[in-house]
Write an enzyme that holds these catalytic residues in place. Sequence first.
Site, PDB file in Angstrom:
ATOM      1  N   LYS A 134       7.526 146.259 101.118  1.00 36.88           N
ATOM      2  CA  LYS A 134       8.079 146.129 102.467  1.00 36.88           C
ATOM      3  C   LYS A 134       8.756 144.771 102.554  1.00 36.88           C
ATOM      4  O   LYS A 134       8.138 143.743 102.246  1.00 36.88           O
ATOM      5  CB  LYS A 134       6.986 146.238 103.530  1.00 36.88           C
ATOM      6  CG  LYS A 134       7.518 146.226 104.963  1.00 36.88           C
ATOM      7  CD  LYS A 134       6.409 146.503 105.966  1.00 36.88           C
ATOM      8  CE  LYS A 134       6.983 146.695 107.370  1.00 36.88           C
ATOM      9  NZ  LYS A 134       7.459 145.429 107.970  1.00 36.88           N
ATOM     10  N   CYS A 181       6.348 139.429 105.950  1.00 36.50           N
ATOM     11  CA  CYS A 181       5.638 138.724 107.020  1.00 36.50           C
ATOM     12  C   CYS A 181       6.096 137.268 107.100  1.00 36.50           C
ATOM     13  O   CYS A 181       6.113 136.563 106.090  1.00 36.50           O
ATOM     14  CB  CYS A 181       4.135 138.783 106.777  1.00 36.50           C
ATOM     15  SG  CYS A 181       3.174 137.958 108.060  1.00 36.50           S
ATOM     16  N   PRO A 221       2.046 148.323 108.766  1.00 35.92           N
ATOM     17  CA  PRO A 221       0.872 147.436 108.719  1.00 35.92           C
ATOM     18  C   PRO A 221       1.030 146.328 109.744  1.00 35.92           C
ATOM     19  O   PRO A 221       2.066 145.670 109.789  1.00 35.92           O
ATOM     20  CB  PRO A 221       0.905 146.892 107.282  1.00 35.92           C
ATOM     21  CG  PRO A 221       2.318 147.049 106.822  1.00 35.92           C
ATOM     22  CD  PRO A 221       2.881 148.226 107.554  1.00 35.92           C
ATOM     23  N   MET A 222       0.005 146.135 110.582  1.00 36.80           N
ATOM     24  CA  MET A 222       0.083 145.131 111.647  1.00 36.80           C
ATOM     25  C   MET A 222      -1.231 144.374 111.723  1.00 36.80           C
ATOM     26  O   MET A 222      -2.295 144.972 111.946  1.00 36.80           O
ATOM     27  CB  MET A 222       0.408 145.804 112.991  1.00 36.80           C
ATOM     28  CG  MET A 222       1.809 146.396 113.040  1.00 36.80           C
ATOM     29  SD  MET A 222       2.166 147.295 114.579  1.00 36.80           S
ATOM     30  CE  MET A 222       1.328 148.862 114.258  1.00 36.80           C
ATOM     31  N   GLY A 273       6.338 150.318 114.195  1.00 30.25           N
ATOM     32  CA  GLY A 273       5.264 149.353 114.366  1.00 30.25           C
ATOM     33  C   GLY A 273       4.729 149.316 115.781  1.00 30.25           C
ATOM     34  O   GLY A 273       3.903 150.135 116.176  1.00 30.25           O
ATOM     35  N   GLY A 298      12.109 147.609 115.671  1.00 28.27           N
ATOM     36  CA  GLY A 298      12.706 147.918 116.956  1.00 28.27           C
ATOM     37  C   GLY A 298      12.818 149.390 117.301  1.00 28.27           C
ATOM     38  O   GLY A 298      13.472 149.738 118.284  1.00 28.27           O
TER      39      GLY A 298
END
Length: 334
Positions: A140, A101, A18-19, A234, A214
């Site tokens: 997450k 986040c 999720p971004m 991501g 990463g």
Amino acid sequence: MGGERSDIVTAARLSVAPMMDWTDPACRGFHRLLSRRALLYTEMVTAPAVIHGDRARLLDFDATQHPLALQLGGSEPAQLAEATRIGADWGYDEINLNVGCPSDRVQSGCFGAVLMTRPELVAECVSAMIAASPVEITVKCRIGVDEQDPEAVLPDFLRRMRDAGIRRIAIHARKAWLQGLSPRENREIPPLDYPLVHRMKAEFPDLHLSVNGGIASLAQVREHLGAMDGVMVGRAAYHQPWDILGEADRLWGETPPFADPVEAAGAMRPRIAAHLAQGGRLHQITRHMLGLFHGRPGARGWRRRLSEGASRATDSASALAVYDAALAEVMAPA
């Protein structure tokens, strides 16, 4: 309707993280075109927004995007339970709680990575969500925040999540520094600790654990799958979608939908035309496609044509002309 747990667990072998501002419905539609199998996530939506906001705008999605997970932000168990119930009724296959986040807005609302300091509250939240949901609840998280010792914090957190009923967790293999680093810096500066995350899988064999952070190639995905149940990608999936998703279905022993990114771009054209016919704008879709030809001949021309032309196109015909001109850049003979 959402899928069975076995289907989504299988899909979680590879997921797209999720971004915020990126994994919107248009982005997910494009990613689903590239991979039939990868698990997709929404942008994070706060529990109060789900309860009180414009649900159609926040939650609607095309049924072709399954398997699809809704990520929620929040720290109030009753609110999260209600938002979870709404999300499950909306048809999502999974509801995920954001405990990773690091943004200022998230900290001020007491959710996201700051919750790593309050694992007992997270346990209350996920227990309430599980009680309210017919679909799986997942988490997450980070490996820790600020001065926490991940070697101690992470196994304790996973144990508490397991005891609360969680069976699947995605771990971003970096600390989050809530003071002194921006959200962008938090995605890049704190060192990655993959060995710690791999050890957690050995220590918690009954949990389905994915590693995140990463990971920039499908080769790296395969390497991590030697130790982990799943891999969450991501930024690389967003900036180099073909490199990650174009071949991703081979992870499930299946032939990918398209032979090359030109074929995938061609398949997007009727979808774009339909979007334009409904009053949408070209850039709403193509902004997510700029990296499709990353590292390939014509990639710069593709990006330039779409970046400069998509937002200026005023009607469907001119928008499709921009798209066709961009596609010609990557189809031109070398």
